[in-house]
Design a protein around this motif. Structure first.
Motif, PDB file in Angstrom:
ATOM      1  N   LEU A 199     -30.850 -51.044  34.482  1.00 43.23           N
ATOM      2  CA  LEU A 199     -30.020 -50.669  33.335  1.00 43.23           C
ATOM      3  C   LEU A 199     -30.435 -49.305  32.777  1.00 43.23           C
ATOM      4  CD1 LEU A 199     -29.905 -54.151  31.557  1.00 43.23           C
ATOM      5  CD2 LEU A 199     -27.960 -52.970  32.604  1.00 43.23           C
ATOM      6  N   THR A 200     -31.738 -49.038  32.756  1.00 42.12           N
ATOM      7  CA  THR A 200     -32.214 -47.731  32.299  1.00 42.12           C
ATOM      8  C   THR A 200     -31.771 -46.627  33.247  1.00 42.12           C
ATOM      9  OG1 THR A 200     -34.154 -48.778  31.281  1.00 42.12           O
ATOM     10  CG2 THR A 200     -34.249 -46.407  31.643  1.00 42.12           C
ATOM     11  N   MET A 201     -31.884 -46.893  34.546  1.00 46.59           N
ATOM     12  CA  MET A 201     -31.427 -45.921  35.549  1.00 46.59           C
ATOM     13  C   MET A 201     -29.943 -45.619  35.367  1.00 46.59           C
ATOM     14  SD  MET A 201     -32.126 -44.227  38.506  1.00 46.59           S
ATOM     15  CE  MET A 201     -33.346 -45.027  39.546  1.00 46.59           C
ATOM     16  N   ALA A 202     -29.151 -46.652  35.111  1.00 48.76           N
ATOM     17  CA  ALA A 202     -27.720 -46.457  34.882  1.00 48.76           C
ATOM     18  C   ALA A 202     -27.482 -45.652  33.606  1.00 48.76           C
ATOM     19  CB  ALA A 202     -27.016 -47.809  34.799  1.00 48.76           C
ATOM     20  N   ALA A 203     -28.291 -45.900  32.568  1.00 50.98           N
ATOM     21  CA  ALA A 203     -28.162 -45.140  31.312  1.00 50.98           C
ATOM     22  C   ALA A 203     -28.487 -43.664  31.536  1.00 50.98           C
ATOM     23  CB  ALA A 203     -29.091 -45.735  30.249  1.00 50.98           C
ATOM     24  N   ILE A 204     -29.512 -43.388  32.340  1.00 48.18           N
ATOM     25  CA  ILE A 204     -29.869 -42.006  32.673  1.00 48.18           C
ATOM     26  C   ILE A 204     -28.736 -41.343  33.457  1.00 48.18           C
ATOM     27  CG2 ILE A 204     -31.466 -40.567  34.006  1.00 48.18           C
ATOM     28  CD1 ILE A 204     -33.615 -42.761  33.415  1.00 48.18           C
ATOM     29  N   ASP A 212     -22.234 -40.199  27.023  1.00 47.83           N
ATOM     30  CA  ASP A 212     -23.330 -40.554  26.125  1.00 47.83           C
ATOM     31  C   ASP A 212     -23.142 -41.924  25.475  1.00 47.83           C
ATOM     32  OD1 ASP A 212     -24.352 -38.115  26.786  1.00 47.83           O
ATOM     33  OD2 ASP A 212     -23.707 -37.098  24.945  1.00 47.83           O
ATOM     34  N   LEU A 213     -21.914 -42.288  25.159  1.00 46.07           N
ATOM     35  CA  LEU A 213     -21.667 -43.602  24.550  1.00 46.07           C
ATOM     36  C   LEU A 213     -21.957 -44.720  25.543  1.00 46.07           C
ATOM     37  CD1 LEU A 213     -18.396 -42.893  22.517  1.00 46.07           C
ATOM     38  CD2 LEU A 213     -20.759 -42.903  21.700  1.00 46.07           C
ATOM     39  N   VAL A 214     -21.547 -44.528  26.785  1.00 46.80           N
ATOM     40  CA  VAL A 214     -21.844 -45.518  27.829  1.00 46.80           C
ATOM     41  C   VAL A 214     -23.349 -45.620  28.035  1.00 46.80           C
ATOM     42  CG1 VAL A 214     -21.580 -46.068  30.284  1.00 46.80           C
ATOM     43  CG2 VAL A 214     -19.638 -45.170  28.990  1.00 46.80           C
ATOM     44  N   PHE A 232     -38.968 -45.644  26.689  1.00 49.57           N
ATOM     45  CA  PHE A 232     -38.025 -44.544  26.915  1.00 49.57           C
ATOM     46  C   PHE A 232     -37.262 -44.146  25.647  1.00 49.57           C
ATOM     47  CE2 PHE A 232     -37.922 -46.880  31.100  1.00 49.57           C
ATOM     48  CZ  PHE A 232     -38.707 -45.973  31.791  1.00 49.57           C
ATOM     49  N   ALA A 233     -37.362 -44.950  24.600  1.00 48.17           N
ATOM     50  CA  ALA A 233     -36.537 -44.746  23.410  1.00 48.17           C
ATOM     51  C   ALA A 233     -36.702 -43.365  22.779  1.00 48.17           C
ATOM     52  CB  ALA A 233     -36.812 -45.846  22.384  1.00 48.17           C
ATOM     53  N   PRO A 234     -37.926 -42.831  22.629  1.00 46.99           N
ATOM     54  CA  PRO A 234     -38.054 -41.495  22.022  1.00 46.99           C
ATOM     55  C   PRO A 234     -37.282 -40.423  22.785  1.00 46.99           C
ATOM     56  CG  PRO A 234     -40.189 -42.586  22.054  1.00 46.99           C
ATOM     57  CD  PRO A 234     -39.262 -43.437  22.865  1.00 46.99           C
ATOM     58  N   ALA A 235     -37.284 -40.499  24.116  1.00 48.76           N
ATOM     59  CA  ALA A 235     -36.581 -39.494  24.917  1.00 48.76           C
ATOM     60  C   ALA A 235     -35.074 -39.620  24.758  1.00 48.76           C
ATOM     61  CB  ALA A 235     -36.974 -39.624  26.390  1.00 48.76           C
ATOM     62  N   PHE A 236     -34.553 -40.858  24.811  1.00 47.80           N
ATOM     63  CA  PHE A 236     -33.114 -41.055  24.621  1.00 47.80           C
ATOM     64  C   PHE A 236     -32.686 -40.583  23.238  1.00 47.80           C
ATOM     65  CE2 PHE A 236     -33.181 -43.774  28.367  1.00 47.80           C
ATOM     66  CZ  PHE A 236     -31.906 -43.603  28.877  1.00 47.80           C
ATOM     67  N   PHE A 237     -33.448 -40.966  22.221  1.00 49.39           N
ATOM     68  CA  PHE A 237     -33.106 -40.567  20.855  1.00 49.39           C
ATOM     69  C   PHE A 237     -33.123 -39.047  20.708  1.00 49.39           C
ATOM     70  CE2 PHE A 237     -34.732 -39.119  16.752  1.00 49.39           C
ATOM     71  CZ  PHE A 237     -33.726 -39.576  15.903  1.00 49.39           C
ATOM     72  N   SER A 238     -34.189 -38.409  21.184  1.00 48.82           N
ATOM     73  CA  SER A 238     -34.343 -36.963  20.993  1.00 48.82           C
ATOM     74  C   SER A 238     -33.251 -36.192  21.719  1.00 48.82           C
ATOM     75  CB  SER A 238     -35.719 -36.519  21.494  1.00 48.82           C
ATOM     76  OG  SER A 238     -36.737 -37.186  20.794  1.00 48.82           O
ATOM     77  N   TYR A 239     -32.953 -36.590  22.954  1.00 45.62           N
ATOM     78  CA  TYR A 239     -31.926 -35.883  23.715  1.00 45.62           C
ATOM     79  C   TYR A 239     -30.557 -36.012  23.041  1.00 45.62           C
ATOM     80  CZ  TYR A 239     -28.496 -34.807  27.292  1.00 45.62           C
ATOM     81  OH  TYR A 239     -27.415 -34.289  27.962  1.00 45.62           O
ATOM     82  N   LEU A 240     -30.184 -37.246  22.683  1.00 45.84           N
ATOM     83  CA  LEU A 240     -28.861 -37.468  22.093  1.00 45.84           C
ATOM     84  C   LEU A 240     -28.764 -36.828  20.707  1.00 45.84           C
ATOM     85  CD1 LEU A 240     -28.286 -41.170  23.203  1.00 45.84           C
ATOM     86  CD2 LEU A 240     -27.146 -39.128  24.088  1.00 45.84           C
ATOM     87  N   PHE A 241     -29.851 -36.896  19.942  1.00 44.90           N
ATOM     88  CA  PHE A 241     -29.857 -36.283  18.616  1.00 44.90           C
ATOM     89  C   PHE A 241     -29.753 -34.765  18.721  1.00 44.90           C
ATOM     90  CE2 PHE A 241     -32.246 -34.693  14.833  1.00 44.90           C
ATOM     91  CZ  PHE A 241     -31.352 -35.145  13.863  1.00 44.90           C
ATOM     92  N   GLY A 242     -30.551 -34.187  19.619  1.00 47.13           N
ATOM     93  CA  GLY A 242     -30.495 -32.731  19.819  1.00 47.13           C
ATOM     94  C   GLY A 242     -29.134 -32.271  20.294  1.00 47.13           C
TER      95      GLY A 242
END
Length: 511
Positions: A199-204, A212-214, A232-242
């Protein structure tokens, strides 16, 4: 100047890699997938965690017991201690999506072998048909979730790449599907990491295809399957927030992401939203604070430094929670800030590696198996940074060696390690260069020789009675040093990207 071989050249040399490359992505993926499934089946024929060791057995029994509980009790009782659900005996301690997965697999087992999931009487059940069915649940989960996620990633990652880079496609698929660590833990030791990692691989992959919503939905699913996905949460948050900050209407973009995350969480947690106490009851099961800051010998900061500082004696459990939280957040912040400032897809991959290693090195109650999480972004970066991928895989294998020896998985361990080396140096990618720096080459060779010696010593030599875990401690120290090196290297790459981005911005201003 020597001409670089193209995919056509690779095919003409008669190698199997060249033939697969010319047949295209579908043929490459199909051929390697079939081989990867056969390897998984071969590993599953061996022992597993807790085989024939009552009274609690091991991870195999934990997964089977969760199936027993979920199909025999109402959903409200799954996480609640009672006379029919003794939480001291492998009580559910993963989020609801794992419980739903256990329920589905439990129905499958009950259809073919009802005794394997019968309430009470199935504890320690280890019949041949029961083992076969349990192994099948892992294999099918891998094939239905992780394999398609790899195909999705390969398609989006190599989309638009030059022909020369596409010639490495088969090699990269092999590195992703035949990673020895994941196979040994899921199909040997016995777990379902393939689901959360898939699921994480698919999210990446969704990030790489600008969905991004998917991606948010998929990552929330991963987080609700195994709470360790928070690595992985800090990376997902930072990328999407940035990325949102660079949109025309940042507040709207952030709101959309927030609503999607909350909506997905609400759907997953719906059976436990009937009262204020119910979700808290579940959450209390997800944080194993009672086990202490570390359990077995794991190559992270707390366990390694305990040789000098007796953390468990000097500090209370509450103090250690705060210390580990502060250390984890502090080690994550530099990577997060650099990712917010430069929210590129490539920086995102290094952010995932940095973030996962931060959690592995400093968070509370880390297991040896948790190294699978940093390995995911490292395997994604295998083409770009093959050495880092190989180095992390090698020492991840060593760090898990004591665990896999206890599970009597030495033969598949050695076979998969050998297969990994053969595939890594396969001629398909033509990417492996000899080390030109003599010091670096000597140091790497020395570390690999030390690793080999430790394997042999651990198997052949009995430790002194005064220090029964001496060899585990040495393995832990060596692996910890290498994980720290990769963590620093990953953050350094992100810093370099930040400097390059700043230089480009300055150049644009001066035009």
């Amino acid at each position: 100047m020597e001409k670089k071989p193209s995919s056509e050249d690779s095919a003409s040399d008669g190698s199997i890699w060249g033939w697969i490359v010319l047949k295209g992505t579908a043929a490459s993926f199909l051929c390697i997938s079939l081989f990867a499934l056969l390897v998984r089946i071969a590993v599953s024929l061996h022992s597993y965690s807790g085989a024939g060791t009552p009274p609690r057995y091991g991870d195999y029994e934990a997964q089977r017991h969760w199936m027993e509980i979920t199909i025999n009790l109402p959903v409200k009782e799954w996480y609640r201690n009672s006379t029919v659900n003794d939480l001291m005996y492998w009580g559910l301690d993963y989020p609801p999506l794992t419980a739903y997965q256990s329920y589905i697999h439990g129905l499958f087992l009950r259809f073919f072998d009802p005794q394997s999931v019968a309430l009470y009487t199935s504890r320690g059940y280890e019949s041949y048909i029961g083992k076969l069915l349990m192994r099948w649940t892992v294999l099918s989960s891998d094939a239905l979730i992780f394999f398609p996620a790899v195909l999705y990633f390969i398609n989006v990652y190599y989309y638009g790449k030059p022909v020369q880079r596409k010639s490495s496609l088969a090699w990269h698929i092999a590195m992703l599907l035949l990673n020895p660590c994941l196979i040994l833990i899921d199909h040997g030791h016995f777990q379902y990491n393939c689901i959360s990692l898939g699921l994480t691989m698919a999210a990446i992959s969704a990030i790489f295809s600008d969905r991004d919503l998917v991606s948010s939905v998929l990552f929330v699913l991963a987080l609700n399957h195994k709470q360790m996905s928070a690595y992985f949460a800090p990376a997902f948050f930072s990328y999407l927030f940035g990325k949102c900050l660079r949109q025309r209407n940042p507040l709207l973009e952030i709101s959309k992401l927030g609503l999607v995350v909350l909506g997905t969480m609400a759907v997953i947690w719906w059976p436990y939203l009937y009262s204020k106490e119910a979700p808290l009851e579940v959450l209390s099961r997800l944080a194993p604070f009672e086990r202490g800051i570390y359990e077995d010998y794991v190559a992270n900061f707390w366990c390694t430094s305990s040789v000098l500082v007796k953390w468990k004696i000097l500090f209370s459990s509450q103090a250690l929670r705060l210390l580990s939280l502060a250390a984890t957040i502090s080690s994550c912040i530099p990577s997060m800030m650099m990712l917010i400032l430069v929210p590129s897809k490539q920086n995102f991959l290094y952010g995932l590696l940095s973030s996962a290693l931060s959690f592995y090195l400093f968070s509370f109650q880390v297991h040896e198996k948790s190294i699978l999480l940093p390995l995911l972004p490292a395997s994604i970066l295998a083409w770009e940074k093959p050495f880092i991928f190989r180095w992390l895989t090698s020492f991840a294998m060593l760090s898990m060696f004591p665990l896999l020896r206890r599970d009597e998985l030495i033969l598949p361990y050695g076979a998969l390690y050998g297969l990994f080396v053969i595939l890594y140096y396969a001629p398909g990618g033509k990417l492996h260069r000899s080390e030109t720096n003599t010091f670096h080459a000597t140091l790497k060779s020395l570390l690999l020789v030390c690793s080999l010696i430790l394997h042999i010593v651990y198997l052949m030599v009995t430790p002194p009675n005064r220090y029964p875990f001496l060899f585990e401690a040495i393995i832990m120290l060596l692996c910890f040093s290498q994980f720290v090196f990769i963590f620093v290297y990953s953050n350094t790459i992100q810093y370099t990207m930040l400097k390059l981005n700043s230089q480009v911005d300055n150049d644009k201003k001066n035009l």
